[in-house]
Design an enzyme around this catalytic site. Sequence first.
Site, PDB file in Angstrom:
ATOM      1  N   SER A 133       0.839  -1.197   0.000  1.00  0.00           N
ATOM      2  CA  SER A 133       0.000   0.000   0.000  1.00  0.00           C
ATOM      3  C   SER A 133       0.875   1.249   0.000  1.00  0.00           C
ATOM      4  CB  SER A 133      -0.906   0.002   1.227  1.00  0.00           C
ATOM      5  OG  SER A 133      -0.128   0.101   2.414  1.00  0.00           O
ATOM      6  N   ALA A 144      -4.468  -1.226   5.583  1.00  0.00           N
ATOM      7  CA  ALA A 144      -4.828  -0.469   4.377  1.00  0.00           C
ATOM      8  C   ALA A 144      -5.761  -1.312   3.515  1.00  0.00           C
ATOM      9  CB  ALA A 144      -3.568  -0.102   3.597  1.00  0.00           C
ATOM     10  N   LYS A 170     -12.013   2.752  11.567  1.00  0.00           N
ATOM     11  CA  LYS A 170     -10.752   2.959  12.290  1.00  0.00           C
ATOM     12  C   LYS A 170     -10.982   2.975  13.798  1.00  0.00           C
ATOM     13  CE  LYS A 170      -7.977   3.330   8.768  1.00  0.00           C
ATOM     14  NZ  LYS A 170      -6.915   2.322   8.523  1.00  0.00           N
ATOM     15  N   LEU A 197      -4.572  12.982   7.370  1.00  0.00           N
ATOM     16  CA  LEU A 197      -4.657  12.595   5.958  1.00  0.00           C
ATOM     17  C   LEU A 197      -3.248  12.384   5.412  1.00  0.00           C
ATOM     18  CD1 LEU A 197      -6.260  12.273   3.288  1.00  0.00           C
ATOM     19  CD2 LEU A 197      -5.962  14.742   2.963  1.00  0.00           C
TER      20      LEU A 197
END
Length: 434
Positions: free
Chosen positions: A127, A201, A284, A309
Amino acid sequence: RPRPAPLRRKEEEEGEAGEHTSSSGRRHRRCSRHPGTRKVEFSCGGGGGGMGLVRPEERQRAEIEELRRVLLACAAVHRRKDGDGIGAPPRAAPRGYEDEDEGDEGDGGDGAGGGGGRAVCVTSGVSFLGRALVSRLLLRGYSVRILVDNEEDMEKLREMETSGEMGSARSNFSAVVAKLGDVQSLCEAFEGCAGVFHTSAFADPAGISGYTKAMAQIEVKASESVMEACTRTPSVRKCVLTSSLLACVWQDTARNHLSNVISHDCWSDEALCVNKKLWYALGKLKAEKVAWKIAEEKGLKLATICPALITGPQFINRNPTATIAYLKGAKEMYSDGVLATVDVTTLADAHVRVFEAMIKTASGRYICFDRVIDGEDDAVRLAGEMGMPVDKIRGGGEGESSREPRPRFELSNRKLSCLLSRSLRPCYDESRTV
């Protein structure tokens, strides 16, 4: 005078047994009755740099140290057979020595080679974050086992190897195929690894919807399986889980006792996430909570990192699912002062630093960010990087200007900054630290 016959026979037997003195001053004598054995004697005092008498406790310590070196050497030649043809299997840390070998790393010491050859496993290693983390671990001297769950990811890994993305450390990584929901296959994948990095991910199968409610449930199940496998694998001592800042910032502002500081002690409101259909934040949040529950019940050393982010070169193309999902609710986060970003290399370095410090002080949750989007220029810049209208980030569209001002929060990464301040290298901008 001729010597008596019995004495001559004794000298001849000793001559056949043989005797020599080594450069260290030891005299080695082979026994005539047992040719396969040797007697070791030490010369006492005297010039020529001879060794003095060795006390019993010193001899015992020397023998223990020699045995330890032999055990480490034996462990170093052990190789796990993965059968996938990618890289060389990583060297497994001998059980019982992981914590001892990490003793010098808890202070955040600098320099390459911090891994000392110990093996670690990285889930979702192909990822956007996984690649950066694997590269950082290899630079630090770790042997890395990359966990993938399909042939498409295996092909990406082959491309990483042939493109030189792994640098000169290609022999220190390998790949293993395992399903994140299958505890038994995860146990086999983790076998011999001293630590696990669960980057959690996921990619949207459709490629457009961002992150669905079903994906949130899958993420929770994967977190549960990974933690369970860590506790069942004797070699695994530590785990670092990648959560999200979204698991901290979605607060119910109707509560009067809310602090204006969002730190590692804050948890998002689960009901609020459901009502707003913030599935990425919900996934999450629940995945991290279940990880902590299992770690506390089973006694596993766990640290979680809650990044903002994740940005970096072409991040919108290389990490579209998480990026789109993270920005759902961006206008509210921007208004509240909690919309932030972190560069992927900064985040990868934070994972390694926390992992290495876990032997002494590191534990619990860590908020990780290096930029807060709190002004027009920042919003325009982020929108430009993503190729979207700036109104999608800061609002300001029709019908939005009449909204009542919302409470402003401040993000605090003090805990992570304090840990990293023990390193000689500057890592983070602490201007936002409360």
